[in-house]
Motif scaffolding. Structure first.
Motif: not given
Length: 89
Positions: A36-59
């Motif tokens: 469940a936590i892993s799914d939540d983290i994946r959702d946050v990364y997807a949200e950040s990508k939708g807001n224009g952030y580079d997910v690889k840089a965030l990770r």
């Protein structure tokens, strides 16, 4: 074996079975929570990508923030040295 010893053995076996079952159930619950936590983290990364952030840089930033500042600085120094040697900087 005496009747008392036989009863004690059966009781010990039941306790061990109950304890083992409890351990397995706890592990299963934790695995469910971890998913469940892993799914939540994946959702946050997807949200950040939708807001224009580079997910690889965030990770990378999240991973680097886990490292002690002194260790991180040493790593960055070595990385910069290698990149300069390769003409990347």
């Amino acid at each position: 074996m005496s009747k008392v010893a036989d009863i004690a053995t059966k009781r010990a076996e039941q306790i061990a079975k109950d304890q083992l079952k409890s351990i397995i159930e706890r592990i299963e619950r934790l695995e469910e929570e971890k998913k469940a936590i892993s799914d939540d983290i994946r959702d946050v990364y997807a949200e950040s990508k939708g807001n224009g952030y580079d997910v690889k840089a965030l990770r990378t930033i999240v991973r680097m923030r886990k490292i002690e500042p002194i260790e991180r600085e040493a790593f960055e120094t070595v990385l910069e040295t290698y990149m300069r040697a390769l003409g990347m900087l």
